[in-house]
Design a protein around this motif. Structure first.
Motif, PDB file in Angstrom:
ATOM      1  N   TRP A  18      42.410  94.126 -22.706  1.00 22.60           N
ATOM      2  CA  TRP A  18      42.384  93.293 -21.498  1.00 22.60           C
ATOM      3  C   TRP A  18      43.812  92.930 -21.083  1.00 22.60           C
ATOM      4  O   TRP A  18      44.177  93.024 -19.916  1.00 22.60           O
ATOM      5  CB  TRP A  18      41.544  92.042 -21.781  1.00 22.60           C
ATOM      6  CG  TRP A  18      41.506  91.073 -20.651  1.00 22.60           C
ATOM      7  CD1 TRP A  18      40.709  91.128 -19.556  1.00 22.60           C
ATOM      8  CD2 TRP A  18      42.328  89.904 -20.505  1.00 22.60           C
ATOM      9  NE1 TRP A  18      40.975  90.075 -18.724  1.00 22.60           N
ATOM     10  CE2 TRP A  18      41.956  89.305 -19.278  1.00 22.60           C
ATOM     11  CE3 TRP A  18      43.330  89.310 -21.270  1.00 22.60           C
ATOM     12  CZ2 TRP A  18      42.559  88.139 -18.814  1.00 22.60           C
ATOM     13  CZ3 TRP A  18      43.926  88.154 -20.811  1.00 22.60           C
ATOM     14  CH2 TRP A  18      43.551  87.573 -19.592  1.00 22.60           C
ATOM     15  N   LEU A  27      36.824  85.844 -23.661  1.00 24.38           N
ATOM     16  CA  LEU A  27      37.109  86.963 -22.751  1.00 24.38           C
ATOM     17  C   LEU A  27      36.092  86.993 -21.615  1.00 24.38           C
ATOM     18  O   LEU A  27      36.452  87.028 -20.434  1.00 24.38           O
ATOM     19  CB  LEU A  27      36.994  88.277 -23.523  1.00 24.38           C
ATOM     20  CG  LEU A  27      38.247  89.120 -23.673  1.00 24.38           C
ATOM     21  CD1 LEU A  27      37.913  90.442 -24.310  1.00 24.38           C
ATOM     22  CD2 LEU A  27      38.973  89.333 -22.370  1.00 24.38           C
ATOM     23  N   ALA A  28      34.831  86.937 -22.012  1.00 26.80           N
ATOM     24  CA  ALA A  28      33.763  87.034 -21.011  1.00 26.80           C
ATOM     25  C   ALA A  28      33.808  85.851 -20.051  1.00 26.80           C
ATOM     26  O   ALA A  28      33.516  85.997 -18.865  1.00 26.80           O
ATOM     27  CB  ALA A  28      32.426  87.091 -21.721  1.00 26.80           C
ATOM     28  N   ASP A  29      34.162  84.676 -20.578  1.00 22.60           N
ATOM     29  CA  ASP A  29      34.150  83.480 -19.727  1.00 22.60           C
ATOM     30  C   ASP A  29      35.453  83.285 -18.967  1.00 22.60           C
ATOM     31  O   ASP A  29      35.651  82.252 -18.332  1.00 22.60           O
ATOM     32  CB  ASP A  29      33.861  82.229 -20.576  1.00 22.60           C
ATOM     33  CG  ASP A  29      32.484  82.295 -21.203  1.00 22.60           C
ATOM     34  OD1 ASP A  29      31.702  83.151 -20.755  1.00 22.60           O
ATOM     35  OD2 ASP A  29      32.209  81.510 -22.123  1.00 22.60           O
ATOM     36  N   ASN A  30      36.361  84.260 -19.081  1.00 19.85           N
ATOM     37  CA  ASN A  30      37.602  84.191 -18.314  1.00 19.85           C
ATOM     38  C   ASN A  30      38.502  83.030 -18.738  1.00 19.85           C
ATOM     39  O   ASN A  30      39.149  82.406 -17.906  1.00 19.85           O
ATOM     40  CB  ASN A  30      37.246  84.000 -16.829  1.00 19.85           C
ATOM     41  CG  ASN A  30      37.899  85.071 -16.021  1.00 19.85           C
ATOM     42  OD1 ASN A  30      38.808  85.753 -16.516  1.00 19.85           O
ATOM     43  ND2 ASN A  30      37.466  85.230 -14.787  1.00 19.85           N
ATOM     44  N   ARG A  37      34.905  84.836 -29.128  1.00 18.56           N
ATOM     45  CA  ARG A  37      34.002  85.888 -28.655  1.00 18.56           C
ATOM     46  C   ARG A  37      33.634  85.664 -27.192  1.00 18.56           C
ATOM     47  O   ARG A  37      33.421  86.594 -26.432  1.00 18.56           O
ATOM     48  CB  ARG A  37      32.696  85.896 -29.463  1.00 18.56           C
ATOM     49  CG  ARG A  37      32.850  86.462 -30.824  1.00 18.56           C
ATOM     50  CD  ARG A  37      31.520  86.512 -31.567  1.00 18.56           C
ATOM     51  NE  ARG A  37      31.769  86.462 -33.000  1.00 18.56           N
ATOM     52  CZ  ARG A  37      32.156  87.506 -33.730  1.00 18.56           C
ATOM     53  NH1 ARG A  37      32.290  88.660 -33.156  1.00 18.56           N
ATOM     54  NH2 ARG A  37      32.408  87.377 -35.012  1.00 18.56           N
ATOM     55  N   HIS A  38      33.530  84.396 -26.822  1.00 18.42           N
ATOM     56  CA  HIS A  38      33.116  84.093 -25.444  1.00 18.42           C
ATOM     57  C   HIS A  38      34.299  84.005 -24.490  1.00 18.42           C
ATOM     58  O   HIS A  38      34.126  84.095 -23.283  1.00 18.42           O
ATOM     59  CB  HIS A  38      32.367  82.761 -25.406  1.00 18.42           C
ATOM     60  CG  HIS A  38      31.144  82.780 -26.259  1.00 18.42           C
ATOM     61  ND1 HIS A  38      30.031  83.488 -25.893  1.00 18.42           N
ATOM     62  CD2 HIS A  38      30.872  82.222 -27.462  1.00 18.42           C
ATOM     63  CE1 HIS A  38      29.117  83.342 -26.837  1.00 18.42           C
ATOM     64  NE2 HIS A  38      29.600  82.593 -27.796  1.00 18.42           N
TER      65      HIS A  38
END
Ligand code: C2E
Ligand code: MG
Ligand code: MG
Length: 703
Positions: A518, A459-462, A456-457
């Motif tokens: 993405w 994607l957001a955390d690159n 879950r993280h």
């Protein structure tokens, strides 16, 4: 004015002789003074603008501006100050005139200079008189202001005033006070019970003790909120403020105050509080409230040893219902489920909606797994009775996980996580069932669960990255024709993860949908750059997961993204793996047929492993990718030769181009060339590479 600070005196006197006389007289009297001497009225005004004099001695006869003109100018243009007139003998009438205009006193010069003895006395008296006058003015002003403020407050705040004589036990209630609770002036008497007996039973004790605390001097200002019964029987929220009047001994004998109706404010506040702690759709407690309650229950259970259970529930296949019947029906179903869950629990239990189709329940006094299971079963039965929504009978099941306080949790988050993990396991075991959390049995599941949480993280955390594997023509001199986009995850703890390790989790949790969006966006952006940098014909193969077909926007997503990056659809190859069920493949190809119409190429990946062989001819396809296991394990003499050449012939017979994956050796390449394969992909040419490496990759290779 204290004894140490001398009087600041301004002497306006044109005669130096007279000035000296006054100065000497003041000095002789030991009168503390600091003198400023000016000879003209105009200069006096200048001085007065910058200095505050305690007293001004003003000669009546001055050159230029007369004494009277100077006096008027002081009053009109500058701040009024105590002015003592000095006149010559025979001019007393002028002095009287000046007194009428506001001069504080006057002195009359006489031939023998007797008046000089009076100077200090008159100054002193004038100063005192002036101070008293100022005090009176100040008080009058303060009174006017406070009266005004009071009138404004009473009018503006719409307050009900009251005045309680604590000795005679009589209260004066202003008409407004009575009106606020629906009564006429003559309907309410003066007994305190008229007030106190109308206070809500829940609030009376607190009000009484707040009043008492104020009377006893424990709190300086009385302010209290409580409910007061209106004539219509409803309660109104009031804010009451008051102040006790005390005698010399500090004993309160009277109390005066006001009361404001704050019902609307209270209702808004309560609503805000409710919204912050409740789910807007189902009106059930939300995650925040649930976790608060859970924390409280935990600390209670540490003290009392009272056991409880936590139940985590997730609806099976809710997304399909949402997609097929629309979000409105989905919402109605969630509301109906919420109502049903409420009927399955006892009043002391709590059911909350954690988000989406996930619910949690707090079950008090559940002291054995068997009891927890019994409740879980009851819930499952209740949920499995069809819901009638939007003229449809909806059948749904739930997966449930259970955790028990007997596991001795340190915190609420861990307990919820374990119930979630147990639910996760129930889903894996085939849905529509419940599982009890068992620390040992769940170790593997914990890892799976954790991966999903981390994803879950990611994607957001690159932490995700795309690598590209070159695809070559299978001609005698192979050259670069395209690339396949392949995803990687740089996990902060586990290092580089291959798609096989996390794509199943992404599919399971639905995270594959945002991840694939993405990938598509990034890869198209990259392809556009390559097209502009001297690779105008390069194609891009993108892997599509079956779960993406649940994404309603899929059909428009591809054409939009291709157009955004100016890429002809023909350059994009959509790969769908053959290892799906015929049913899933059929669903996918219905969507892919539309995209193919728009020019996109559709390719069937990992061919030879699955079950699509029989329906190959019916699918809308352009390319067939022979699974790498047939190529990698190929040797000149094994059976794979026959399978591979058979597959190539078959594909060509139905007008499909063929890509062979997993080409690792020169021999494998030679064999494929001989069989007329169209494209090749494999470590023999290149593993997946970073985008920058493509520029150093030879566009064509000698055999
Ligand atoms: P695939 O689409 O069949 O991709 C080919 C896989 O074979 C890639 O593994 C590639 O690195 C590997 N490969 C290529 N040439 C050779 C070779 O000569 N020898 C051997 N041993 N292996 C070779 P990768 O990158 O680990 O991907 C595995 C699978 O993960 C892919 O299989 C695809 O099904 C899936 N995948 C990768 N990226 C994505 C993505 O963005 N979306 C979706 N939905 N699936 C993806
Ligand atoms: Mg592929
Ligand atoms: Mg493949």
């Amino acid at each position: 004015m204290t004894e140490q600070t001398p009087f600041e005196i301004l002497i306006v006197e044109d005669s130096q002789y007279d000035y000296r006389l006054i100065k000497r007289a003041l000095k002789q009297s030991e009168f503390q003074s600091s003198l400023t001497w000016v000879q003209r009225g105009e200069t006096a005004l200048e001085q007065l603008k910058s200095i505050n004099f305690d007293v001004v001695l003003l000669d009546f006869k001055l050159p230029g501006m007369s004494g009277m003109e100077t006096f008027k100018a002081i009053n009109e243009q500058i701040q009024p100050c105590p002015v003592i007139f000095i006149t010559g003998a025979g001019n007393e009438s002028v002095a009287v005139e000046a007194l009428k205009l506001g001069a504080i006193d006057y002195l009359v010069k006489d031939q023998h200079g007797d008046y000089l003895q009076l100077v200090p006395l008159v100054i002193n008296k004038a100063y005192r008189q002036w101070q008293e006058k100022l005090d009176r003015l100040r008080m009058a002003e303060a009174l006017r202001l406070s009266e005004e403020r009071y009138a404004l407050a009473a009018r503006g705040a719409n307050d009900g005033l009251w005045d309680w004589n604590l000795e005679s036990e009589q209260v004066y209630f202003a008409p407004r006070w009575k009106q606020m609770i629906g009564y006429q002036d003559d309907e309410i008497g003066t007994n305190p019970s008229e007030w106190l007996e109308r206070v809500h039973p829940y609030d009376i004790e607190a009000l009484n003790s707040a009043l008492r605390a104020h009377w006893d001097g424990l709190i300086t200002h009385f302010e209290h909120e409580y409910r007061l019964r209106h004539k219509d029987g409803e309660y109104r929220w009031m804010r009451c403020r008051g102040l006790a009047v005390r005698n010399q001994n500090g004993h309160a004998y009277r109390m005066v105050g006001s009361q404001t109706d704050i019902t609307e404010q209270k209702v808004a506040q309560t609503k805000l509080m409710h919204n912050a702690y409740h789910d807007a759709l189902t009106n059930l407690p939300n995650r925040r409230l649930f976790m608060d309650q859970l924390r409280r229950a935990m600390s209670r259970s540490w003290q009392s040893q009272r056991p409880f259970a936590l139940l985590y529930l997730d609806l099976d296949g809710f997304k399909k219902i949402n997609d097929n019947l629309g979000h409105l029906a989905g919402d109605q179903l969630l509301i109906a489920v919420a109502r049903r869950l409420e009927t399955c629990i006892r009043p002391t239990d709590i059911v909350a909606r954690l988000g989406g189709d996930e619910f949690a329940m707090f079950l008090n006094n559940v002291n054995s797994p068997a009891m927890g299971e019994m409740i879980a079963k009851r819930i499952q039965e209740s949920i499995s009775t069809p819901f009638y929504i939007d003229n449809h009978d909806i059948f749904i099941t739930a997966s449930i996980g259970l955790a028990f306080s007997s596991t001795k949790y340190d915190n609420a988050v861990d307990m919820l996580r374990d119930a979630d993990i147990a639910m996760y396991r129930a889903k894996h075991a085939g849905k529509a069932r419940h599982t009890i959390f068992d620390p040992e049995l769940h170790l593997d599941t914990l890892q799976d669960w954790q991966i999903t949480q981390d994803l879950r993280h990611a994607l957001a955390d690159n932490h995700l990255q795309i690598v590209y594997q070159p695809i070559m023509s299978c001609s005698p001199h192979p050259h670069l024709t395209g690339v396949e986009a392949l995803i990687r995850w740089h996990h902060p703890q586990h290092g580089l993860l291959s798609p096989q390790e996390f794509i199943p989790h992404a599919e399971e949790s639905g995270l594959i949908v945002p991840i694939s969006r993405w990938v598509l966006e990034q890869a198209c952006q990259q392809l556009q750059q390559w097209h502009q940098q001297g690779y105008p014909d390069l194609t891009l193969a993108i892997n599509i997961s079956y779960r993406q077909f649940e994404d309603e926007d899929l059909k428009t997503l591809f054409p939009h993204t291709a157009a955004k990056y100016n890429i002809p659809p023909q350059k994009i190859h959509l790969e769908i793996t053959e290892s799906l069920s015929v049913r899933e493949l059929t669903d996918a190809f219905i969507v892919l047929a539309d995209l193919r119409q728009l020019g996109f190429c559709v390719s069937i990946d990992d061919f030879g492993l699955g079950s699509a062989f029989s329906c190959l001819a019916q699918f809308p396809l352009d390319l067939l990718k022979i699974d790498q296991s047939f190529i990698r394990n190929w040797t000149p003499n094994n059976k794979n030769s026959a399978i591979v050449s058979g597959l190539i012939q078959l594909a060509h017979a139905i007008n499909l181009k063929v890509i062979a994956e997993g080409v690792e050796t020169k021999e494998q390449l030679a064999f494929l060339q001989k069989q007329g394969c169209d494209y090749i992909q494999g470590y023999y040419f290149s593993p997946p590479i970073n985008p920058q490496q493509l520029h150093t990759f030879p566009q064509s290779m000698p055999q």
